[in-house]
Scaffold this motif. Structure first.
Motif, PDB file in Angstrom:
ATOM      1  N   ARG A   1      41.853  84.992  54.081  1.00 12.29           N
ATOM      2  CA  ARG A   1      41.634  84.268  55.333  1.00 12.29           C
ATOM      3  C   ARG A   1      41.054  82.884  55.062  1.00 12.29           C
ATOM      4  O   ARG A   1      41.363  81.918  55.770  1.00 12.29           O
ATOM      5  N   TYR A   2      40.221  82.793  54.065  1.00 13.42           N
ATOM      6  CA  TYR A   2      39.641  81.505  53.670  1.00 13.42           C
ATOM      7  C   TYR A   2      40.752  80.516  53.302  1.00 13.42           C
ATOM      8  O   TYR A   2      40.766  79.362  53.761  1.00 13.42           O
ATOM      9  N   ILE A   3      41.716  80.962  52.504  1.00  8.99           N
ATOM     10  CA  ILE A   3      42.826  80.109  52.102  1.00  8.99           C
ATOM     11  C   ILE A   3      43.757  79.831  53.279  1.00  8.99           C
ATOM     12  O   ILE A   3      44.222  78.698  53.480  1.00  8.99           O
ATOM     13  N   TYR A   4      44.015  80.857  54.071  1.00 10.78           N
ATOM     14  CA  TYR A   4      44.889  80.706  55.237  1.00 10.78           C
ATOM     15  C   TYR A   4      44.341  79.643  56.190  1.00 10.78           C
ATOM     16  O   TYR A   4      45.087  78.776  56.672  1.00 10.78           O
ATOM     17  N   ASP A   5      43.055  79.714  56.472  1.00 12.75           N
ATOM     18  CA  ASP A   5      42.448  78.741  57.392  1.00 12.75           C
ATOM     19  C   ASP A   5      42.506  77.326  56.826  1.00 12.75           C
ATOM     20  O   ASP A   5      42.769  76.358  57.565  1.00 12.75           O
ATOM     21  N   LEU A   6      42.267  77.190  55.526  1.00 15.61           N
ATOM     22  CA  LEU A   6      42.316  75.865  54.903  1.00 15.61           C
ATOM     23  C   LEU A   6      43.717  75.265  54.991  1.00 15.61           C
ATOM     24  O   LEU A   6      43.877  74.072  55.295  1.00 15.61           O
ATOM     25  N   TYR A   7      44.718  76.080  54.734  1.00 15.41           N
ATOM     26  CA  TYR A   7      46.083  75.559  54.663  1.00 15.41           C
ATOM     27  C   TYR A   7      46.761  75.443  56.023  1.00 15.41           C
ATOM     28  O   TYR A   7      47.319  74.389  56.364  1.00 15.41           O
ATOM     29  N   TYR A   8      46.693  76.526  56.812  1.00 16.61           N
ATOM     30  CA  TYR A   8      47.429  76.538  58.075  1.00 16.61           C
ATOM     31  C   TYR A   8      46.613  76.049  59.272  1.00 16.61           C
ATOM     32  O   TYR A   8      47.155  75.391  60.161  1.00 16.61           O
ATOM     33  N   LYS A   9      45.352  76.370  59.325  1.00 16.85           N
ATOM     34  CA  LYS A   9      44.538  76.018  60.486  1.00 16.85           C
ATOM     35  C   LYS A   9      43.952  74.614  60.381  1.00 16.85           C
ATOM     36  O   LYS A   9      44.103  73.792  61.277  1.00 16.85           O
ATOM     37  N   ARG A  10      43.255  74.361  59.283  1.00 13.37           N
ATOM     38  CA  ARG A  10      42.584  73.071  59.122  1.00 13.37           C
ATOM     39  C   ARG A  10      43.442  72.030  58.423  1.00 13.37           C
ATOM     40  O   ARG A  10      43.133  70.842  58.448  1.00 13.37           O
ATOM     41  N   GLN A  11      44.533  72.482  57.805  1.00 13.91           N
ATOM     42  CA  GLN A  11      45.431  71.601  57.068  1.00 13.91           C
ATOM     43  C   GLN A  11      44.647  70.746  56.068  1.00 13.91           C
ATOM     44  O   GLN A  11      44.872  69.540  55.928  1.00 13.91           O
ATOM     45  N   ALA A  12      43.724  71.408  55.364  1.00 16.03           N
ATOM     46  CA  ALA A  12      42.872  70.732  54.387  1.00 16.03           C
ATOM     47  C   ALA A  12      43.279  71.068  52.964  1.00 16.03           C
ATOM     48  O   ALA A  12      42.515  70.828  52.026  1.00 16.03           O
ATOM     49  N   MET A  13      44.463  71.631  52.791  1.00 16.62           N
ATOM     50  CA  MET A  13      44.953  72.008  51.468  1.00 16.62           C
ATOM     51  C   MET A  13      46.402  71.553  51.324  1.00 16.62           C
ATOM     52  O   MET A  13      47.193  71.673  52.268  1.00 16.62           O
TER      53      MET A  13
ATOM     54  N   ALA B   1      50.389  86.631  49.371  1.00 12.64           N
ATOM     55  CA  ALA B   1      51.370  85.897  50.170  1.00 12.64           C
ATOM     56  C   ALA B   1      51.943  86.749  51.298  1.00 12.64           C
ATOM     57  O   ALA B   1      52.217  86.243  52.394  1.00 12.64           O
ATOM     58  N   ALA B   2      52.121  88.038  51.066  1.00 13.33           N
ATOM     59  CA  ALA B   2      52.694  88.912  52.092  1.00 13.33           C
ATOM     60  C   ALA B   2      51.762  89.037  53.293  1.00 13.33           C
ATOM     61  O   ALA B   2      52.198  88.985  54.445  1.00 13.33           O
ATOM     62  N   LEU B   3      50.458  89.191  53.039  1.00  8.76           N
ATOM     63  CA  LEU B   3      49.486  89.321  54.129  1.00  8.76           C
ATOM     64  C   LEU B   3      49.383  88.023  54.909  1.00  8.76           C
ATOM     65  O   LEU B   3      49.388  88.026  56.147  1.00  8.76           O
ATOM     66  N   ILE B   4      49.304  86.898  54.209  1.00  5.72           N
ATOM     67  CA  ILE B   4      49.200  85.598  54.879  1.00  5.72           C
ATOM     68  C   ILE B   4      50.446  85.331  55.710  1.00  5.72           C
ATOM     69  O   ILE B   4      50.369  84.822  56.838  1.00  5.72           O
ATOM     70  N   SER B   5      51.608  85.696  55.190  1.00  8.86           N
ATOM     71  CA  SER B   5      52.850  85.514  55.944  1.00  8.86           C
ATOM     72  C   SER B   5      52.842  86.358  57.210  1.00  8.86           C
ATOM     73  O   SER B   5      53.318  85.925  58.270  1.00  8.86           O
ATOM     74  N   LYS B   6      52.269  87.556  57.120  1.00 11.10           N
ATOM     75  CA  LYS B   6      52.221  88.452  58.280  1.00 11.10           C
ATOM     76  C   LYS B   6      51.339  87.872  59.377  1.00 11.10           C
ATOM     77  O   LYS B   6      51.611  88.050  60.566  1.00 11.10           O
ATOM     78  N   TRP B   7      50.269  87.184  58.985  1.00  8.51           N
ATOM     79  CA  TRP B   7      49.351  86.596  59.973  1.00  8.51           C
ATOM     80  C   TRP B   7      50.033  85.554  60.853  1.00  8.51           C
ATOM     81  O   TRP B   7      49.556  85.248  61.936  1.00  8.51           O
ATOM     82  N   ARG B   8      51.147  85.030  60.416  1.00  8.97           N
ATOM     83  CA  ARG B   8      51.845  83.995  61.172  1.00  8.97           C
ATOM     84  C   ARG B   8      52.804  84.568  62.202  1.00  8.97           C
ATOM     85  O   ARG B   8      53.433  83.825  62.959  1.00  8.97           O
ATOM     86  N   LYS B   9      52.893  85.898  62.250  1.00  9.75           N
ATOM     87  CA  LYS B   9      53.786  86.549  63.204  1.00  9.75           C
ATOM     88  C   LYS B   9      53.000  87.076  64.404  1.00  9.75           C
ATOM     89  O   LYS B   9      51.894  87.579  64.251  1.00  9.75           O
TER      90      LYS B   9
END
Length: 232
Positions: free
Chosen positions: A71-83, A99-107
């Protein structure tokens, strides 16, 4: 369990050693301390003796730490666009993130999924998803965490900052109360059926006349006869 096995395998070689000779994209130095902290927490969870715990419970902390790291990485990349995309793809390629879990969060419907284990139907006795995937308002009886992941709910958004409710969260009892309150609210807001109300009053033996003595019952003669028969 799969999550526990994966965690053990990756921890056999520390992040520093595993990626020591690899060229790191820009931004790695900013996230490395956090990733090393997650790694240390995961190592402690895997090595914990788990005395007095049921076998399944020993993997609960592993699932939670795995969720929090990704979630830490997901928020940085997708939410805050800081990565950068380059750094994110490096983390995926090197299996630093799931990658599979992070991809699932986008659905839709899976935005706060606690673990991929929660939606693997083969892991349950009845071939269904985990109990934590059932909204709290639709669950009867005592609110309990998933035996597999320790997650109480990862679909209602009742946890901290709208995330999952974990077995250690003080939100567990609060969520149970919230469920009961929602049920009461639905009962209060439900439109009354005059005919049903009249039938219930008749079954309870309450008077069918108003205070002025005027008959209040609107039941047809056949229904009245049935109710009288039920009352004996």
């Amino acid at each position: 369990l799969a999550c526990r096995t994966a965690g053990s395998e990756l921890l056999q070689m520390s992040l520093k050693v595993r990626l020591g000779s690899k060229r790191k994209p820009a931004g790695w130095a900013d996230i490395e301390p956090a990733l090393l902290d997650f790694e240390q927490r995961m190592r402690e969870a895997v090595d914990d003796p788990h005395d007095g715990k049921r076998k399944a419970e020993s993997s609960w902390p592993i699932h939670r730490i795995h969720y929090e790291k990704n979630r830490y990485i997901y928020d940085l990349y997708y939410k805050r666009q800081a990565m950068s995309k380059e750094l994110y793809e490096f983390l995926v390629r090197e299996k630093v993130v799931d990658a599979a879990l992070i991809s699932k969060w986008r659905k839709p419907g899976y935005e706060i999924l606690c673990s991929m284990s929660a939606i693997q139907k083969g892991g349950t006795n009845f071939g269904t998803t985990s109990i934590c995937r059932v909204p709290l308002t639709q669950r009867g009886g005592q609110i309990m965490p998933s035996v597999t992941t320790g997650c109480v709910s990862c679909v209602s958004g009742d946890g901290i900052d709208g995330g999952p409710v974990w077995w250690t969260d003080p939100f567990t009892s609060w969520a149970a109360k919230k469920k009961a309150d929602k049920k009461q609210q639905r009962k209060r807001e439900a439109p009354a059926d005059p005919e049903m109300e009249a039938r219930l009053k008749a079954l309870r033996g309450e008077t069918s006349a108003s205070a002025s003595g005027t008959p209040a019952s609107t039941l047809d003669p056949e229904t009245e006869a049935r109710l009288k028969a039920l009352r004996g």
